[in-house]
Structure formats: structure tokens, C-alpha cells
Design an enzyme around this catalytic site. Structure first.
Site, PDB file in Angstrom:
ATOM      1  N   LEU A 286       0.854  -1.177   0.000  1.00 34.74           N
ATOM      2  CA  LEU A 286       0.000   0.000   0.000  1.00 34.74           C
ATOM      3  C   LEU A 286       0.898   1.239   0.000  1.00 34.74           C
ATOM      4  O   LEU A 286       2.111   1.135   0.181  1.00 34.74           O
ATOM      5  CB  LEU A 286      -0.908  -0.003   1.227  1.00 34.74           C
ATOM      6  CG  LEU A 286      -1.880  -1.186   1.322  1.00 34.74           C
ATOM      7  CD1 LEU A 286      -2.629  -1.155   2.642  1.00 34.74           C
ATOM      8  CD2 LEU A 286      -2.847  -1.198   0.142  1.00 34.74           C
ATOM      9  N   SER A 287       0.299   2.412  -0.166  1.00 30.97           N
ATOM     10  CA  SER A 287       1.142   3.612  -0.210  1.00 30.97           C
ATOM     11  C   SER A 287       1.897   3.790   1.097  1.00 30.97           C
ATOM     12  O   SER A 287       3.043   4.263   1.093  1.00 30.97           O
ATOM     13  CB  SER A 287       0.311   4.858  -0.531  1.00 30.97           C
ATOM     14  OG  SER A 287      -0.742   5.022   0.395  1.00 30.97           O
ATOM     15  N   GLU A 288       1.272   3.434   2.235  1.00 31.22           N
ATOM     16  CA  GLU A 288       1.979   3.450   3.520  1.00 31.22           C
ATOM     17  C   GLU A 288       1.476   2.346   4.442  1.00 31.22           C
ATOM     18  O   GLU A 288       0.322   1.925   4.362  1.00 31.22           O
ATOM     19  CB  GLU A 288       1.813   4.799   4.242  1.00 31.22           C
ATOM     20  CG  GLU A 288       2.639   5.937   3.682  1.00 31.22           C
ATOM     21  CD  GLU A 288       1.811   6.860   2.820  1.00 31.22           C
ATOM     22  OE1 GLU A 288       2.378   7.831   2.282  1.00 31.22           O
ATOM     23  OE2 GLU A 288       0.602   6.614   2.662  1.00 31.22           O
ATOM     24  N   THR A 289       2.378   1.916   5.315  1.00 27.05           N
ATOM     25  CA  THR A 289       2.067   1.021   6.429  1.00 27.05           C
ATOM     26  C   THR A 289       2.645   1.661   7.677  1.00 27.05           C
ATOM     27  O   THR A 289       3.772   2.186   7.643  1.00 27.05           O
ATOM     28  CB  THR A 289       2.674  -0.371   6.212  1.00 27.05           C
ATOM     29  OG1 THR A 289       2.115  -0.943   5.021  1.00 27.05           O
ATOM     30  CG2 THR A 289       2.407  -1.288   7.386  1.00 27.05           C
TER      31      THR A 289
ATOM     32  N   HIS B 246      -2.087  10.965   5.511  1.00 28.29           N
ATOM     33  CA  HIS B 246      -2.986   9.808   5.426  1.00 28.29           C
ATOM     34  C   HIS B 246      -2.617   8.714   6.428  1.00 28.29           C
ATOM     35  O   HIS B 246      -3.492   8.186   7.133  1.00 28.29           O
ATOM     36  CB  HIS B 246      -3.006   9.318   3.966  1.00 28.29           C
ATOM     37  CG  HIS B 246      -3.113   7.862   3.765  1.00 28.29           C
ATOM     38  ND1 HIS B 246      -2.032   7.104   3.327  1.00 28.29           N
ATOM     39  CD2 HIS B 246      -4.146   6.993   3.909  1.00 28.29           C
ATOM     40  CE1 HIS B 246      -2.412   5.851   3.221  1.00 28.29           C
ATOM     41  NE2 HIS B 246      -3.667   5.748   3.547  1.00 28.29           N
TER      42      HIS B 246
END
Length: 285
Positions: free
Chosen positions: A43-46, A74
Site C-alpha cells: 500500500l502507499s503506507e504502512t 494519510h
């Protein structure tokens, strides 16, 4: 084993908004393992929640698939919503103070405690800004010849370069050269356009340098966008704007953002919105 939660951020509807993976208790995980988990999640971030060390209620580390970020909107916003939804012991009533690489970020929550959808407001680090040093190359990578406002870059953790387009149709029609854009290191290209309502804007964000082809909802850019628009006279100073993003991806997001300026100094930048928990599971590591 480590538990994880998936939330859709900047939406109150499952399978819309910007997805985020959260590990609510990452105690014992090494930095290298966190990075590998973020790559696995893709994903774009974790994010990884840890005990506080600097006076906050929790400490959070943020990883994209390719590296760690000191702050991003986000993932911090979504993590706070997950902790409120799951009744994490760090949440004090309707408040949370989250330690990040850019300092302690405060959150306030609304809605029923422990509900599946959480509405929150967060104060963001005050950004610094300057003209972007490669505007012609950036515009070329975006397939554009000009910007409706000066191309400036704001830093509040990530670096966000802002490029204005005349209409939403122009924004939706963008055909980005991601290979050329990847040569712009440590920066996200944020393209925005008016909707006809001066307080409602559409946005798209591209950042192959951060491992994100296109982002569905960029909280760390929404506050600076409100500041950018106010500085250049497109909205009244201190007005709250609504940013719609992710529409072209089929992942619509909605973020409200306000930048308060007093006597020429930025005093406060905040965003608000909702997030919804959609899944949970365990990492067998």
C-alpha cells in the site's frame, strides 16, 4: 505473530478512500522488518505503533514500500482512527497525541467511541515553502506547459510540489510520464483544479520517488494546499476547503483543510475527515 488492521482513510465508505495498513503493536520489530512488511502490504503506507518516548500517547513509524517517512497525513490520520476504533489504551477519551518524526501531532475524535467509522481532526506540522527549483522539468513530466499558480514546494515531512490546472477536465486528462517524474527525488507532484465552488477543489498526487504511482488521498498535502491557495489569493485566508481526490482511481477521498495565518505567520494547519476499518489479520513472523 503481529496483528494488523486495514483502514480506508478519508472516507466513511468501505473500499473507497486511501487504504492503509496499521500494526497496532509493533514492539520488537526491527526497522528492516518494518520495511519488508510495508513492501509486503504494497500500500502507499504502512504504520507501526510503538510505546511513546517523547511525551505523547503513542509513537508511530511510517513506511512506504521503498522507505520511511518522518510524517505523512494519510497514515498518521488513519492510524489515529484505527486506534480510536479499536479502543487502543493510548487513546485518552476523545484525544490522542502521536509522536512522529516531525514532532507530536494531536488528534481529536468525534462520533461514537469504538465505532467502525471514526471522524477525526488533526493538527499538522507547519510547512515551510519555496519555489520549486526544476519547474519546467516537472511540468514536462506531467505533460503540461504551465501552472495556474507558481510551482512551489512545501515541506511538512514529505515535500509537496503544487501545480495548478485550469479545470477538472484538464486534471482528469493528465497523462503522466512516471519515468521522468521519478527523476524528481524526494518530492510528490500535487496537481489541483477548481470545481466552480471556491472552497471545493479536486486534486491528484503522483510520487514515484516515494513509491506511489498515484495516491487516493494525501492528508499531508491538503493542509499545504489550503495555505498555497490562500497565499495566492484563490481563497480567503483561513478559509476551510474541501479537497476531493482519488476520483480518477475509483477511490474517492474527501479531506477538509484549514490554514490559519495571522499577521503573515502561519499559526495553525489542520485537516479533518473520516476513516473506516475494513479488515484485520495476523502477520506470521
Amino acid at each position: 505473530m503481529y496483528g494488523y488492521v486495514i483502514a480506508d482513510v478519508f472516507t466513511d465508505t468501505a473500499l473507497e478512500g486511501n487504504p492503509l495498513a496499521v500494526v497496532p503493536d509493533a514492539t520488537g520489530l526491527s526497522s528492516a522488518c518494518m520495511q519488508r512488511i510495508a513492501r509486503e502490504m504494497n500500500l502507499s503506507e504502512t504504520t507501526f505503533v510503538l510505546p511513546p518516548t517523547a511525551g505523547g500517547d503513542v509513537r508511530v513509524r511510517i513506511f512506504t514500500p521503498v522507505g520511511e517517512l518522518p510524517f505523512a497525513g494519510h497514515p498518521t490520520f488513519g492510524t489515529a482512527a484505527v486506534l480510536a476504533t479499536t479502543r487502543h489504551p493510548g487513546v485518552r477519551g476523545r484525544e490522542l497525541r502521536m509522536e512522529t518524526g516531525m514532532g507530536v501531532v494531536p488528534f481529536e475524535f468525534a462520533g461514537p467511541p469504538g465505532g467502525r467509522v471514526t471522524t477525526a481532526r488533526m493538527l499538522q506540522p507547519i510547512p515551510v515553502w519555496q519555489p520549486y527549483d526544476r519547474p519546467a522539468e516537472l511540468l514536462d513530466a506531467l505533460g503540461l506547459s504551465s501552472s495556474t499558480l507558481p510551482v512551489e514546494v512545501y515541506r511538512n515531512g514529505p515535500r509537496h510540489a503544487f501545480v495548478g490546472l485550469p479545470t477538472v477536465a484538464d486534471l482528469s486528462a493528465l497523462r503522466v510520464d512516471h519515468y521522468a517524474l521519478a527523476a524528481h527525488l524526494d518530492v510528490a507532484a500535487n496537481c489541483f483544479a477548481p470545481t466552480g465552488d471556491p472552497l471545493v477543489w479536486r486534486a491528484r498526487m503522483f510520487s514515484p520517488a516515494y513509491g506511489v504511482v498515484e495516491d487516493a488521498g494525501t492528508g499531508s498535502a491538503a493542509g499545504p494546499l489550503a495555505l498555497h491557495l490562500g497565499r495566492h489569493g484563490r481563497i480567503p485566508q483561513g478559509a476551510t476547503i474541501t479537497v476531493h481526490q482519488g476520483v480518477e482511481m475509483g477511490r474517492p477521498s474527501k479531506i477538509r483543510a484549514t490554514a490559519t495565518v495571522v499577521n503573515g505567520a502561519v499559526e495553525r494547519v489542520e485537516i479533518s475527515g473520516s476513516a473506516v476499518v475494513v479488515a484485520d489479520g495476523r502477520l506470521h513472523i
